[in-house]
Design a protein around this motif. Structure first.
Motif, PDB file in Angstrom:
ATOM      1  N   PRO A   1       0.797  -1.223   0.000  1.00  0.00           N
ATOM      2  CA  PRO A   1       0.000   0.000   0.000  1.00  0.00           C
ATOM      3  C   PRO A   1       0.835   1.282   0.000  1.00  0.00           C
ATOM      4  CG  PRO A   1       0.030  -0.953   2.196  1.00  0.00           C
ATOM      5  CD  PRO A   1       0.707  -1.936   1.282  1.00  0.00           C
ATOM      6  N   VAL A   2       2.126   1.159   0.145  1.00  0.00           N
ATOM      7  CA  VAL A   2       3.024   2.323   0.133  1.00  0.00           C
ATOM      8  C   VAL A   2       3.419   2.608  -1.313  1.00  0.00           C
ATOM      9  CG1 VAL A   2       5.219   3.267   0.962  1.00  0.00           C
ATOM     10  CG2 VAL A   2       3.914   1.674   2.407  1.00  0.00           C
ATOM     11  N   GLY A   3       2.988   3.761  -1.831  1.00  0.00           N
ATOM     12  CA  GLY A   3       3.381   4.150  -3.182  1.00  0.00           C
ATOM     13  C   GLY A   3       2.411   3.759  -4.275  1.00  0.00           C
TER      14      GLY A   3
ATOM     15  N   GLY B   1      -4.278   8.260   1.374  1.00  0.00           N
ATOM     16  CA  GLY B   1      -5.472   7.604   0.853  1.00  0.00           C
ATOM     17  C   GLY B   1      -6.032   6.504   1.732  1.00  0.00           C
ATOM     18  N   ALA B   2      -5.440   6.280   2.893  1.00  0.00           N
ATOM     19  CA  ALA B   2      -5.865   5.167   3.753  1.00  0.00           C
ATOM     20  C   ALA B   2      -7.242   5.407   4.380  1.00  0.00           C
ATOM     21  CB  ALA B   2      -4.841   4.908   4.847  1.00  0.00           C
TER      22      ALA B   2
ATOM     23  N   LEU C   1       0.765   3.253  12.001  1.00  0.00           N
ATOM     24  CA  LEU C   1       1.061   4.141  10.875  1.00  0.00           C
ATOM     25  C   LEU C   1       0.263   3.816   9.620  1.00  0.00           C
ATOM     26  CD1 LEU C   1       4.921   4.762  10.938  1.00  0.00           C
ATOM     27  CD2 LEU C   1       3.072   6.273  11.670  1.00  0.00           C
ATOM     28  N   LEU C   2      -0.287   2.619   9.544  1.00  0.00           N
ATOM     29  CA  LEU C   2      -1.051   2.259   8.348  1.00  0.00           C
ATOM     30  C   LEU C   2      -2.241   3.183   8.145  1.00  0.00           C
ATOM     31  CD1 LEU C   2      -0.914  -1.629   8.560  1.00  0.00           C
ATOM     32  CD2 LEU C   2       0.465  -0.095   7.139  1.00  0.00           C
ATOM     33  N   ALA C   3      -2.791   3.709   9.216  1.00  0.00           N
ATOM     34  CA  ALA C   3      -3.917   4.648   9.113  1.00  0.00           C
ATOM     35  C   ALA C   3      -3.471   5.982   8.524  1.00  0.00           C
ATOM     36  CB  ALA C   3      -4.548   4.861  10.479  1.00  0.00           C
TER      37      ALA C   3
ATOM     38  N   ARG D   1      -8.123   4.042  -3.787  1.00  0.00           N
ATOM     39  CA  ARG D   1      -8.434   3.993  -2.363  1.00  0.00           C
ATOM     40  C   ARG D   1      -7.561   2.916  -1.722  1.00  0.00           C
ATOM     41  NH1 ARG D   1     -14.915   3.891  -1.910  1.00  0.00           N
ATOM     42  NH2 ARG D   1     -14.451   4.028   0.313  1.00  0.00           N
ATOM     43  N   VAL D   2      -7.179   3.136  -0.479  1.00  0.00           N
ATOM     44  CA  VAL D   2      -6.378   2.167   0.266  1.00  0.00           C
ATOM     45  C   VAL D   2      -7.200   1.775   1.499  1.00  0.00           C
ATOM     46  CG1 VAL D   2      -4.216   1.724   1.476  1.00  0.00           C
ATOM     47  CG2 VAL D   2      -4.226   3.199  -0.555  1.00  0.00           C
ATOM     48  N   LEU D   3      -7.775   0.586   1.451  1.00  0.00           N
ATOM     49  CA  LEU D   3      -8.617   0.099   2.536  1.00  0.00           C
ATOM     50  C   LEU D   3      -7.754  -0.743   3.469  1.00  0.00           C
ATOM     51  CD1 LEU D   3     -11.682  -0.969   0.349  1.00  0.00           C
ATOM     52  CD2 LEU D   3     -11.199   1.267   1.376  1.00  0.00           C
ATOM     53  N   VAL D   4      -7.710  -0.357   4.743  1.00  0.00           N
ATOM     54  CA  VAL D   4      -6.822  -0.995   5.719  1.00  0.00           C
ATOM     55  C   VAL D   4      -7.655  -1.728   6.765  1.00  0.00           C
ATOM     56  CG1 VAL D   4      -5.033  -0.608   7.460  1.00  0.00           C
ATOM     57  CG2 VAL D   4      -5.070   0.792   5.375  1.00  0.00           C
TER      58      VAL D   4
END
Length: 180
Positions: free
Chosen positions: A127-129, A171-172, A165-167, A135-138
């Motif tokens: 999800p980095v880059g 775009g997370a 940090l993922l939040a 959208r980045v769904l975590v």
């Protein structure tokens, strides 16, 4: 600041080792405020798949995140999202993600297209880059992990990221129950 680590892996500051990650990952790390807390570790590329890596390096599946890219369309408008879920679960693509994207049908993006559009290796997509409009769904469960092992965009290394940090990834969107 202490970098995240596992006893079986040698951690290096990810932002200082762009040669160990895919180009878009290095570009993202160069501008992301959280990058100072992200480590990169070299691994055997033959062990890049989550199950093999977990076994070889004694990493619990709960501390690994898998990133899958999905897409759907509504009225000709394609909607793409990356879903990052704890490795002991699977993304709820057919119900939860489909509803979040507001599409009738949601499918995994074909491998060739995912590789081309992310500029990352299959099996290393992270999800980095990712492309900015995605959208980045975590998975919310990942935020509770002290360290999450993620792809680095290539198969010969992994990123170690503090779960909280993922939040903060660009775009997370934190999604409760994303992984089932």
């Amino acid at each position: 600041m202490t970098l995240p680590s596992f006893p079986t892996l040698t951690s290096l500051p990810a932002a200082e080792h762009p040669d160990l990650v895919a180009a878009p990952v290095a570009e993202a790390l160069a501008v992301w405020a959280g990058a100072a807390e992200v480590a990169v570790v070299e691994i055997d590329p033959d062990l890049a798949d989550t199950a093999a890596m977990s076994e070889a390096y004694d990493i619990p599946l709960t501390a690994s995140g898998n990133c899958v890219v999905v897409a759907g369309a509504r009225a000709g408008d394609e909607r793409i999202a990356a879903c990052v879920v704890r490795a002991d679960t699977r993304a709820d693509v057919n119900t939860l993600v489909r509803k979040l994207l507001d599409v009738r049908k949601c499918s995994f993006l074909p491998m060739d297209r995912a590789v081309e559009e992310t500029r990352m290796a299959y099996g290393g997509i992270t999800p980095v880059g990712l492309p900015a409009p995605w959208r980045v769904l975590v998975h919310d469960a990942l935020l509770d992990e002290e360290v999450v092992v993620l792809g680095s965009g290539v198969r010969r290394s992994k990123l170690l990221v503090p779960g909280r940090l993922l939040a903060d990834l660009p775009g997370a969107e934190v999604v409760p129950g994303l992984g089932r």
